[in-house]
Design an enzyme around this catalytic site. Structure first.
Site, PDB file in Angstrom:
ATOM      1  N   GLN A 205      -7.606   6.010 -10.676  1.00  0.00           N
ATOM      2  CA  GLN A 205      -8.526   6.705  -9.774  1.00  0.00           C
ATOM      3  C   GLN A 205      -7.747   7.684  -8.890  1.00  0.00           C
ATOM      4  O   GLN A 205      -8.194   8.780  -8.608  1.00  0.00           O
ATOM      5  CB  GLN A 205      -9.291   5.689  -8.905  1.00  0.00           C
ATOM      6  CG  GLN A 205     -10.416   6.308  -8.087  1.00  0.00           C
ATOM      7  CD  GLN A 205     -11.552   6.859  -8.952  1.00  0.00           C
ATOM      8  OE1 GLN A 205     -11.804   6.367 -10.048  1.00  0.00           O
ATOM      9  NE2 GLN A 205     -12.223   7.892  -8.454  1.00  0.00           N
ATOM     10  N   ALA A 226     -14.552   9.550  -6.131  1.00  0.00           N
ATOM     11  CA  ALA A 226     -14.262   8.619  -5.039  1.00  0.00           C
ATOM     12  C   ALA A 226     -12.763   8.573  -4.808  1.00  0.00           C
ATOM     13  O   ALA A 226     -11.970   8.771  -5.732  1.00  0.00           O
ATOM     14  CB  ALA A 226     -14.775   7.239  -5.397  1.00  0.00           C
ATOM     15  N   SER A 231     -13.636   3.531  -5.582  1.00  0.00           N
ATOM     16  CA  SER A 231     -14.417   3.764  -6.798  1.00  0.00           C
ATOM     17  C   SER A 231     -14.950   2.453  -7.352  1.00  0.00           C
ATOM     18  O   SER A 231     -14.209   1.469  -7.488  1.00  0.00           O
ATOM     19  CB  SER A 231     -13.554   4.439  -7.863  1.00  0.00           C
ATOM     20  OG  SER A 231     -14.250   4.420  -9.105  1.00  0.00           O
ATOM     21  N   HIS A 233     -15.572   1.933 -10.275  1.00  0.00           N
ATOM     22  CA  HIS A 233     -14.973   1.664 -11.586  1.00  0.00           C
ATOM     23  C   HIS A 233     -13.824   0.662 -11.484  1.00  0.00           C
ATOM     24  O   HIS A 233     -13.510  -0.020 -12.449  1.00  0.00           O
ATOM     25  CB  HIS A 233     -14.518   2.971 -12.241  1.00  0.00           C
ATOM     26  CG  HIS A 233     -15.674   3.756 -12.802  1.00  0.00           C
ATOM     27  ND1 HIS A 233     -16.283   3.432 -13.988  1.00  0.00           N
ATOM     28  CD2 HIS A 233     -16.361   4.827 -12.321  1.00  0.00           C
ATOM     29  CE1 HIS A 233     -17.273   4.265 -14.237  1.00  0.00           C
ATOM     30  NE2 HIS A 233     -17.352   5.125 -13.216  1.00  0.00           N
ATOM     31  N   ASP A 240     -19.879   4.331 -17.287  1.00  0.00           N
ATOM     32  CA  ASP A 240     -20.534   5.622 -17.440  1.00  0.00           C
ATOM     33  C   ASP A 240     -21.071   5.647 -18.866  1.00  0.00           C
ATOM     34  O   ASP A 240     -20.300   5.525 -19.828  1.00  0.00           O
ATOM     35  CB  ASP A 240     -19.543   6.767 -17.216  1.00  0.00           C
ATOM     36  CG  ASP A 240     -19.153   6.897 -15.755  1.00  0.00           C
ATOM     37  OD1 ASP A 240     -19.810   6.245 -14.906  1.00  0.00           O
ATOM     38  OD2 ASP A 240     -18.196   7.628 -15.454  1.00  0.00           O
ATOM     39  N   GLU A 287     -26.122  10.379 -10.240  1.00  0.00           N
ATOM     40  CA  GLU A 287     -25.321  10.265 -11.460  1.00  0.00           C
ATOM     41  C   GLU A 287     -26.149   9.477 -12.460  1.00  0.00           C
ATOM     42  O   GLU A 287     -26.191   8.246 -12.424  1.00  0.00           O
ATOM     43  CB  GLU A 287     -23.992   9.547 -11.170  1.00  0.00           C
ATOM     44  CG  GLU A 287     -23.030  10.377 -10.325  1.00  0.00           C
ATOM     45  CD  GLU A 287     -21.620   9.784 -10.261  1.00  0.00           C
ATOM     46  OE1 GLU A 287     -21.365   8.763 -10.942  1.00  0.00           O
ATOM     47  OE2 GLU A 287     -20.803  10.351  -9.535  1.00  0.00           O
ATOM     48  N   HIS A 290     -24.028   6.773 -14.487  1.00  0.00           N
ATOM     49  CA  HIS A 290     -23.228   5.694 -13.894  1.00  0.00           C
ATOM     50  C   HIS A 290     -24.094   4.450 -13.685  1.00  0.00           C
ATOM     51  O   HIS A 290     -24.974   4.422 -12.830  1.00  0.00           O
ATOM     52  CB  HIS A 290     -22.636   6.170 -12.559  1.00  0.00           C
ATOM     53  CG  HIS A 290     -21.749   5.154 -11.895  1.00  0.00           C
ATOM     54  ND1 HIS A 290     -20.365   5.239 -11.901  1.00  0.00           N
ATOM     55  CD2 HIS A 290     -22.046   4.038 -11.196  1.00  0.00           C
ATOM     56  CE1 HIS A 290     -19.859   4.219 -11.230  1.00  0.00           C
ATOM     57  NE2 HIS A 290     -20.865   3.476 -10.780  1.00  0.00           N
TER      58      HIS A 290
HETATM   59 ZN   LIG Z   1     -19.021   6.358 -13.010  1.00  0.00          ZN
END
Ligand SMILES: [Zn+2]
Length: 320
Positions: A205, A226, A231, A233, A240, A287, A290
């Protein structure tokens, strides 16, 4: 004889009259005192200001005696009443609700409670709360809550290239199982989901964020990615997702795959984490790709109620 009798009778009548008068005076005195006492109560004062009996009940349900006493010295607080009755009202945030309302002319109780519950009365990246990883699949990561540099989920599994172009991508096993169930059901409906991003380390990230920052500056980088630690993630709970036919952030929103996900993903425990019109609350523009795993129960609640996961977390987990 007659005279004495009359005298006696007169005395008795005087006595009776005196007692009666005394009783009347006592009754009047007690009544006046009770009225005086009642006029000193918060209830009477609030009724005088214009609160209804039901509204006074609402105040008593949520506020201390001391707080109610303060209210008896001001005009009727319509906004306060609305805030107290909001379904996601959190008592300890009351002062922040009132302050936010004063700073935002025309704000409604609903918008104020949503904004404060998600900390948007503070600037992004200024609060620095540690994500409570013990919340497991319900852990919160956003622009206020962050993971440490070394946080890594313990149940990461590799994603088959059937679901992700390329090798070496990972996600938490609980998410992978749910995704495969969802993938199969979508597949039955003629939709081919494909993962484009999954678990990311803090360092990954960092390089994503830094590449934006180095080329176009912090403001741009913050608008599109982010900061490391912030994030979702890194939780290993977010994917995603695109489809084999609609593969870009520009066209995925209007795809049949996105429509299918919008209607069905909650059944598998996934939510679209950043929706249209919630940028204020989530810190991210929409998004469509996401998807965050929160489990079926919470995903279903969020599907049925018009609130973000950030709000859910504040009300049910942090203050539940
Ligand atoms: Zn994402």
């Amino acid at each position: 004889m007659k005279k004495t009798k009359l005298k006696l009778k007169k005395g008795v009548w005087f006595a009776i009259g005196g007692v009666l008068l005394l009783i009347i005076l006592i009754v009047i005195g007690v009544k006046s005192y009770q009225t005086y006492q009642y006029h000193q109560t918060n209830e009477y004062k609030l009724l005088e200001i214009g609160y209804s009996a039901e509204e006074i009940q609402v105040l008593e349900e949520h506020l201390s005696n001391e707080e109610i006493t303060t209210l008896t010295n001001t005009d009727k607080e319509e906004f306060l009443l609305e805030v107290l009755q909001d379904p996601y009202f959190i008592k300890s945030y009351l002062d922040r609700y009132m302050a936010y309302h004063n700073d935002h002319e025309g704000s409604t109780a609903r918008s104020v409670v949503a904004a404060v519950n998600t900390n948007t009365d503070y600037d992004y990246y200024t609060m620095d709360f540690d994500t409570n990883t013990e919340d497991d699949i319900l852990m919160l990561v956003n622009k206020y809550y962050h993971l440490s540099e070394d946080y890594e989920p313990t149940d990461l599994v590799n994603i088959s290239n059937r679901y992700y172009y390329g090798e070496g991508h990972q996600i938490r096993s609980v998410v992978y199982d749910a995704f495969i169930d969802m993938w199969n059901e979508a597949n039955n409906a003629g939709i081919y989901l494909i993962i484009n991003s999954s678990y990311r380390t803090f360092q990954e990230q960092q390089s994503v964020y830094d590449s934006y920052k180095d080329s176009r500056g912090t403001t741009y980088a913050d608008s599109i990615a982010a900061r490391p630690g912030y994030s979702e993630h890194q939780t290993g709970l977010s994917l995603d997702i695109f489809s084999t036919e609609y593969t870009t952030t520009a066209n995925f929103k209007d795809s049949p795959a996105h429509q299918w996900l919008t209607q069905n993903a909650y059944k598998y425990g996934f939510i679209q984490r950043y929706e249209a019109d919630t940028e204020e609350l989530t810190g991210f523009a929409e998004e469509a790709w996401h998807w965050r795993y929160v489990g079926v129960e919470v995903a279903t609640y969020l599907h049925e109620h018009d609130i973000t996961f950030d709000e859910y977390y504040a009300y049910f987990i942090l203050n539940g």
